[in-house]
Design an enzyme around this catalytic site. Structure first.
Site, PDB file in Angstrom:
ATOM      1  N   GLY A 142       2.611  -1.374   4.274  1.00  0.00           N
ATOM      2  CA  GLY A 142       2.655   0.046   3.953  1.00  0.00           C
ATOM      3  C   GLY A 142       4.084   0.506   3.713  1.00  0.00           C
ATOM      4  N   GLY A 143       4.687   1.105   4.731  1.00  0.00           N
ATOM      5  CA  GLY A 143       5.999   1.746   4.606  1.00  0.00           C
ATOM      6  C   GLY A 143       7.048   0.895   3.897  1.00  0.00           C
ATOM      7  CG  ASN A 188      -1.745   1.237   1.364  1.00  0.00           C
ATOM      8  OD1 ASN A 188      -1.930   1.958   0.392  1.00  0.00           O
ATOM      9  ND2 ASN A 188      -2.259   1.491   2.559  1.00  0.00           N
ATOM     10  CD1 TRP A 189       3.263   1.190  -3.035  1.00  0.00           C
ATOM     11  CD2 TRP A 189       3.085   2.413  -4.911  1.00  0.00           C
ATOM     12  NE1 TRP A 189       3.880   0.492  -4.046  1.00  0.00           N
ATOM     13  CE2 TRP A 189       3.780   1.223  -5.208  1.00  0.00           C
ATOM     14  CE3 TRP A 189       2.857   3.328  -5.924  1.00  0.00           C
ATOM     15  CZ2 TRP A 189       4.248   0.925  -6.488  1.00  0.00           C
ATOM     16  CZ3 TRP A 189       3.309   3.047  -7.212  1.00  0.00           C
ATOM     17  CH2 TRP A 189       4.007   1.858  -7.485  1.00  0.00           C
ATOM     18  CB  SER A 222       4.950  -2.137  11.907  1.00  0.00           C
ATOM     19  OG  SER A 222       4.479  -0.826  12.171  1.00  0.00           O
ATOM     20  CG  HIS A 282      -5.761   1.868   5.207  1.00  0.00           C
ATOM     21  ND1 HIS A 282      -5.306   2.769   6.139  1.00  0.00           N
ATOM     22  CD2 HIS A 282      -4.730   1.011   4.958  1.00  0.00           C
ATOM     23  CE1 HIS A 282      -4.051   2.472   6.439  1.00  0.00           C
ATOM     24  NE2 HIS A 282      -3.674   1.408   5.742  1.00  0.00           N
ATOM     25  CD  GLU A 326      -2.805   5.391   6.948  1.00  0.00           C
ATOM     26  OE1 GLU A 326      -2.792   5.479   5.713  1.00  0.00           O
ATOM     27  OE2 GLU A 326      -1.879   4.867   7.604  1.00  0.00           O
ATOM     28  N   GLY A 375       1.867   1.846  10.667  1.00  0.00           N
ATOM     29  CA  GLY A 375       2.754   3.010  10.525  1.00  0.00           C
ATOM     30  C   GLY A 375       3.497   3.396  11.785  1.00  0.00           C
TER      31      GLY A 375
HETATM   32  C1  PEP Z   1      -0.870  -0.093   5.779  1.00  0.00           C
HETATM   33  O1  PEP Z   1      -0.768   0.996   5.243  1.00  0.00           O
HETATM   34  O2  PEP Z   1      -1.854  -0.807   5.547  1.00  0.00           O
HETATM   35  C2  PEP Z   1       0.173  -0.535   6.706  1.00  0.00           C
HETATM   36  C3  PEP Z   1       0.053  -1.710   7.281  1.00  0.00           C
HETATM   37  O3  PEP Z   1       1.223   0.340   6.911  1.00  0.00           O
HETATM   38  P1  PEP Z   1       2.628  -0.037   7.627  1.00  0.00           P
HETATM   39  O4  PEP Z   1       3.116  -1.326   7.031  1.00  0.00           O
HETATM   40  O5  PEP Z   1       3.520   1.124   7.303  1.00  0.00           O
HETATM   41  O6  PEP Z   1       2.353  -0.179   9.083  1.00  0.00           O
END
Ligand code: PEP
Length: 260
Positions: free
Chosen positions: A242-243, A16-17, A221, A104, A106, A182
């Site tokens: 994500g990251g 997920n960008w 994460s 999501h 966010e 995140g």
């Molecule tokens: C996400 O954006 O769905 C996510 C899990 O982010 P991260 O891996 O950065 O925690």
């Protein structure tokens, strides 16, 4: 079955960008990722990326024939109408998109996305031929108050309410504890396994056979050095990343960690 998907319950690793990537960055990222990935038939997982709307068509073109699925990060439940700024399922399928992330944390937190709207979105995505990834998960306060199962039950039941039992297995659910998204604070493999087994049991309450086939991912994460332990859990069918998905090398290492 959309490109990027393998038969049910082979793992899926989806990047997920979020709000990242000009078209130039997206093009470079796709090239670098493809150079790192084994051929589709030798991958340990189905692979997907979720790009911003402005880069989706370019990602479809770049990744065409590679087996890497291209996903949007949200969509509106209506096909068209007075919803300024929104994008609908037919607009996504028209440009060759495989699926869409829905709910999501966010989107729920910053854009007031509700379970009621999400149940319409999941159904609309399926009706249009998109593969939905429905995100669910508890806050830190909810976990500490022993409210995790109540929250998950509510989100899963509401989100899937308008999906017929025969189509339940076409939805992917991502268990993403909000305290882990995140933050660098990954869930332990045991927490991920317990929550995902609970999510699967909720699906079984609707349809036993679908519960065996539905993919439930972990997100929060995930990094190259913690992925293998989480992905080894019996109910964990992959990861939403994500990251760490912004660096093609890290993302490719997480995909490699899905190997049994
Ligand atoms: C996400 O954006 O769905 C996510 C899990 O982010 P991260 O891996 O950065 O925690």
């Amino acid at each position: 079955m959309p490109s990027g998907s393998l038969p049910q319950r082979t793992p899926a690793i989806v990047g997920n960008w979020k709000l990242w990537g000009t078209r130039a960055q997206a093009a470079d990222h796709c090239d670098r990722l493809l150079a790192l990935l084994p051929d589709e038939g030798r991958r340990p997982a189905a692979v997907g990326i979720c790009a911003p709307f402005t880069s989706l068509d370019l990602c479809v073109e770049k990744l065409s024939g590679s087996g890497v699925g291209v996903y949007a990060q949200t969509m509106h439940q209506e096909e068209s109408g007075a919803f300024t700024g929104e994008v609908s399922a037919p607009m996504l399928t028209e440009i060759g998109i495989d699926g869409v992330v829905l709910g999501h944390s966010e989107r729920r937190q910053f854009f007031c996305e509700t379970d009621r709207a999400l149940q319409e979105k999941v159904a609309a995505a399926l009706a249009a031929g998109l593969r939905p990834i429905l995100c669910v998960g508890e806050t830190e306060d909810e976990r500490e108050a022993g409210e995790t199962e109540r929250k998950l039950r509510h989100q899963v039941q509401e989100g899937l309410e308008k999906v017929e039992s025969e189509r339940l297995a076409e939805v992917t659910i991502a268990y993403e504890p909000i305290w882990a998204v995140g933050t660098g604070q990954v869930a332990t493999p045991e927490i991920a396994q317990d929550a995902i087994a609970f999510v699967r049991a909720l699906v079984a309450d609707r349809a036993k056979e679908a519960a065996e086939r539905i993919r439930v991912l972990y997100g929060g994460s995930v990094k190259p050095d913690n992925a293998a332990a989480i992905l080894a859990q019996p109910d964990v069918d992959g990861a939403l990343v994500g990251g760490a998905s912004l660096d093609p090398e890290s993302f490719a290492r997480i995909i490699a960690a899905a190997a049994p």
